[in-house]
Design a protein around this motif. Structure first.
Motif, PDB file in Angstrom:
ATOM      1  N   ASN A   1       1.441   7.748   0.018  1.00  0.00           N
ATOM      2  CA  ASN A   1       0.753   8.679   0.917  1.00  0.00           C
ATOM      3  C   ASN A   1      -0.730   8.347   1.015  1.00  0.00           C
ATOM      4  OD1 ASN A   1       3.093  10.064   1.494  1.00  0.00           O
ATOM      5  ND2 ASN A   1       2.692  11.729   0.048  1.00  0.00           N
ATOM      6  N   MET A   2      -1.324   8.002  -0.108  1.00  0.00           N
ATOM      7  CA  MET A   2      -2.740   7.646  -0.105  1.00  0.00           C
ATOM      8  C   MET A   2      -2.963   6.372   0.703  1.00  0.00           C
ATOM      9  SD  MET A   2      -5.536   8.771  -0.796  1.00  0.00           S
ATOM     10  CE  MET A   2      -6.220   9.590  -2.166  1.00  0.00           C
ATOM     11  N   ALA A   3      -2.068   5.396   0.566  1.00  0.00           N
ATOM     12  CA  ALA A   3      -2.182   4.156   1.336  1.00  0.00           C
ATOM     13  C   ALA A   3      -2.046   4.446   2.833  1.00  0.00           C
ATOM     14  CB  ALA A   3      -1.131   3.156   0.879  1.00  0.00           C
ATOM     15  N   MET A   4      -1.110   5.325   3.204  1.00  0.00           N
ATOM     16  CA  MET A   4      -0.945   5.679   4.608  1.00  0.00           C
ATOM     17  C   MET A   4      -2.178   6.420   5.121  1.00  0.00           C
ATOM     18  SD  MET A   4       3.182   6.536   4.934  1.00  0.00           S
ATOM     19  CE  MET A   4       2.859   8.159   5.441  1.00  0.00           C
TER      20      MET A   4
ATOM     21  N   ALA B   1      -4.086  -7.372  -5.010  1.00  0.00           N
ATOM     22  CA  ALA B   1      -3.796  -6.278  -4.088  1.00  0.00           C
ATOM     23  C   ALA B   1      -2.845  -5.315  -4.790  1.00  0.00           C
ATOM     24  CB  ALA B   1      -3.157  -6.823  -2.814  1.00  0.00           C
ATOM     25  N   THR B   2      -3.069  -4.005  -4.581  1.00  0.00           N
ATOM     26  CA  THR B   2      -2.257  -3.011  -5.279  1.00  0.00           C
ATOM     27  C   THR B   2      -0.941  -2.760  -4.567  1.00  0.00           C
ATOM     28  OG1 THR B   2      -3.426  -1.256  -4.118  1.00  0.00           O
ATOM     29  CG2 THR B   2      -4.226  -1.861  -6.318  1.00  0.00           C
ATOM     30  N   GLU B   3      -0.858  -3.004  -3.249  1.00  0.00           N
ATOM     31  CA  GLU B   3       0.368  -2.788  -2.508  1.00  0.00           C
ATOM     32  C   GLU B   3       1.065  -4.127  -2.291  1.00  0.00           C
ATOM     33  OE1 GLU B   3       1.688   0.114  -1.381  1.00  0.00           O
ATOM     34  OE2 GLU B   3       0.116   1.129  -2.475  1.00  0.00           O
ATOM     35  N   PRO B   4       2.366  -4.183  -2.434  1.00  0.00           N
ATOM     36  CA  PRO B   4       3.089  -5.411  -2.096  1.00  0.00           C
ATOM     37  C   PRO B   4       2.922  -5.700  -0.609  1.00  0.00           C
ATOM     38  CG  PRO B   4       4.470  -3.913  -3.358  1.00  0.00           C
ATOM     39  CD  PRO B   4       3.215  -3.183  -3.020  1.00  0.00           C
ATOM     40  N   PRO B   5       2.839  -6.978  -0.203  1.00  0.00           N
ATOM     41  CA  PRO B   5       2.586  -7.322   1.186  1.00  0.00           C
ATOM     42  C   PRO B   5       3.589  -6.708   2.154  1.00  0.00           C
ATOM     43  CG  PRO B   5       2.554  -9.281  -0.198  1.00  0.00           C
ATOM     44  CD  PRO B   5       2.952  -8.140  -1.048  1.00  0.00           C
ATOM     45  N   GLY B   6       4.859  -6.630   1.798  1.00  0.00           N
ATOM     46  CA  GLY B   6       5.877  -6.067   2.682  1.00  0.00           C
ATOM     47  C   GLY B   6       5.598  -4.619   3.021  1.00  0.00           C
ATOM     48  N   GLU B   7       5.217  -3.819   2.055  1.00  0.00           N
ATOM     49  CA  GLU B   7       4.930  -2.410   2.285  1.00  0.00           C
ATOM     50  C   GLU B   7       3.697  -2.247   3.151  1.00  0.00           C
ATOM     51  OE1 GLU B   7       4.901   0.201  -1.102  1.00  0.00           O
ATOM     52  OE2 GLU B   7       6.529  -0.900  -2.050  1.00  0.00           O
TER      53      GLU B   7
ATOM     54  N   ASP C   1       2.527  -4.375   5.383  1.00  0.00           N
ATOM     55  CA  ASP C   1       2.888  -4.765   6.743  1.00  0.00           C
ATOM     56  C   ASP C   1       3.673  -3.656   7.429  1.00  0.00           C
ATOM     57  OD1 ASP C   1       1.609  -7.185   6.436  1.00  0.00           O
ATOM     58  OD2 ASP C   1       3.448  -8.276   5.873  1.00  0.00           O
ATOM     59  N   ALA C   2       4.586  -3.037   6.692  1.00  0.00           N
ATOM     60  CA  ALA C   2       5.369  -1.936   7.254  1.00  0.00           C
ATOM     61  C   ALA C   2       4.462  -0.773   7.624  1.00  0.00           C
ATOM     62  CB  ALA C   2       6.445  -1.493   6.259  1.00  0.00           C
ATOM     63  N   LEU C   3       3.493  -0.460   6.774  1.00  0.00           N
ATOM     64  CA  LEU C   3       2.546   0.618   7.073  1.00  0.00           C
ATOM     65  C   LEU C   3       1.714   0.285   8.309  1.00  0.00           C
ATOM     66  CD1 LEU C   3       1.258   1.597   3.516  1.00  0.00           C
ATOM     67  CD2 LEU C   3       2.656   2.974   5.032  1.00  0.00           C
ATOM     68  N   LYS C   4       1.284  -0.963   8.421  1.00  0.00           N
ATOM     69  CA  LYS C   4       0.505  -1.371   9.596  1.00  0.00           C
ATOM     70  C   LYS C   4       1.337  -1.237  10.867  1.00  0.00           C
ATOM     71  CE  LYS C   4      -2.693  -4.542   7.318  1.00  0.00           C
ATOM     72  NZ  LYS C   4      -3.100  -5.936   7.151  1.00  0.00           N
ATOM     73  N   ALA C   5       2.596  -1.629  10.785  1.00  0.00           N
ATOM     74  CA  ALA C   5       3.484  -1.521  11.950  1.00  0.00           C
ATOM     75  C   ALA C   5       3.676  -0.059  12.333  1.00  0.00           C
ATOM     76  CB  ALA C   5       4.832  -2.187  11.653  1.00  0.00           C
ATOM     77  N   GLN C   6       3.867   0.802  11.333  1.00  0.00           N
ATOM     78  CA  GLN C   6       4.010   2.228  11.605  1.00  0.00           C
ATOM     79  C   GLN C   6       2.748   2.786  12.246  1.00  0.00           C
ATOM     80  OE1 GLN C   6       4.953   3.980   7.832  1.00  0.00           O
ATOM     81  NE2 GLN C   6       7.157   3.581   7.998  1.00  0.00           N
TER      82      GLN C   6
END
Length: 189
Positions: free
Chosen positions: A135-138, A163-169, A171-176
């Motif tokens: 939630n904080m990342a979003m 980086a604290t977030e895995p790249p896949g997550e 990228d998914a957040l950026k797409a969202q």
């Protein structure tokens, strides 16, 4: 400090008749508050009477405890404990009490460190903690999308920091976020 011999690791504090305390290492006058801070930081010190050279560390530490207890905050030493402690003076068990109290305090510190470590480890495995991190990342990503440049320094990891977030997550957040931005743009037209 571990590289220094024991004598050099111990800071000598001289107490003068006018109740002033002098730190011989820093060549400055200090207060009981300074000594309390040094104690909390783990600095080893010895307080000597400036006139006689007698070691009065015990008396000064006791004075610090008395001042802390009288400061008006929450008292650490319950009355029942103080009564029991006073009743042991002159008792045949008096010689054993200091060793018992030291061992008890050492065990308390060890258990406290273990509890803190277990708590921190449990946060890493806790699904609610992971959701809070997501939630904080979003929220940070949304902040970047709606207010570019705001907090940009905070969201980028340092060069030596992974980086604290895995790249896949990420990228998914950026797409969202991009999809959300498209929908908002469509609503605005």
């Amino acid at each position: 400090m571990t590289d220094q011999p024991a004598d050099e690791a111990t800071v000598i504090i001289k107490k003068y008749a006018n109740r002033r305390l002098y730190n011989t290492r820093s060549s400055s006058y200090i207060t009981l508050d300074h000594l309390a801070k040094m104690t909390r930081e783990g600095t080893d010190f010895k307080v000597l009477d400036a006139k006689t050279g007698a070691d009065i560390t015990h008396q000064v530490l006791t004075q610090i405890i008395m001042d802390e207890e009288a400061a008006g905050g929450e008292q650490m030493l319950p009355v029942s404990f103080l009564r029991q402690l006073i009743s042991l003076y002159g008792n045949s068990m008096q010689a054993l009490v200091p060793h018992y109290l030291e061992a008890s305090m050492d065990n308390f510190r060890t258990n406290q460190a273990k509890l803190r470590a277990a708590f921190e480890d449990s946060l890493g495995d806790n699904p609610l903690a992971r959701i809070a991190q997501q939630n904080m990342a979003m929220f940070k990503a949304a902040t970047q999308a709606f207010m570019p440049g705001l907090g940009a320094e905070e969201t980028r990891p340092a060069a030596d920091e992974p980086a604290t977030e895995p790249p896949g997550e990420l990228d998914a957040l950026k797409a969202q976020m991009a999809e959300m931005q498209k929908k908002l743009d469509a609503l605005g037209k």
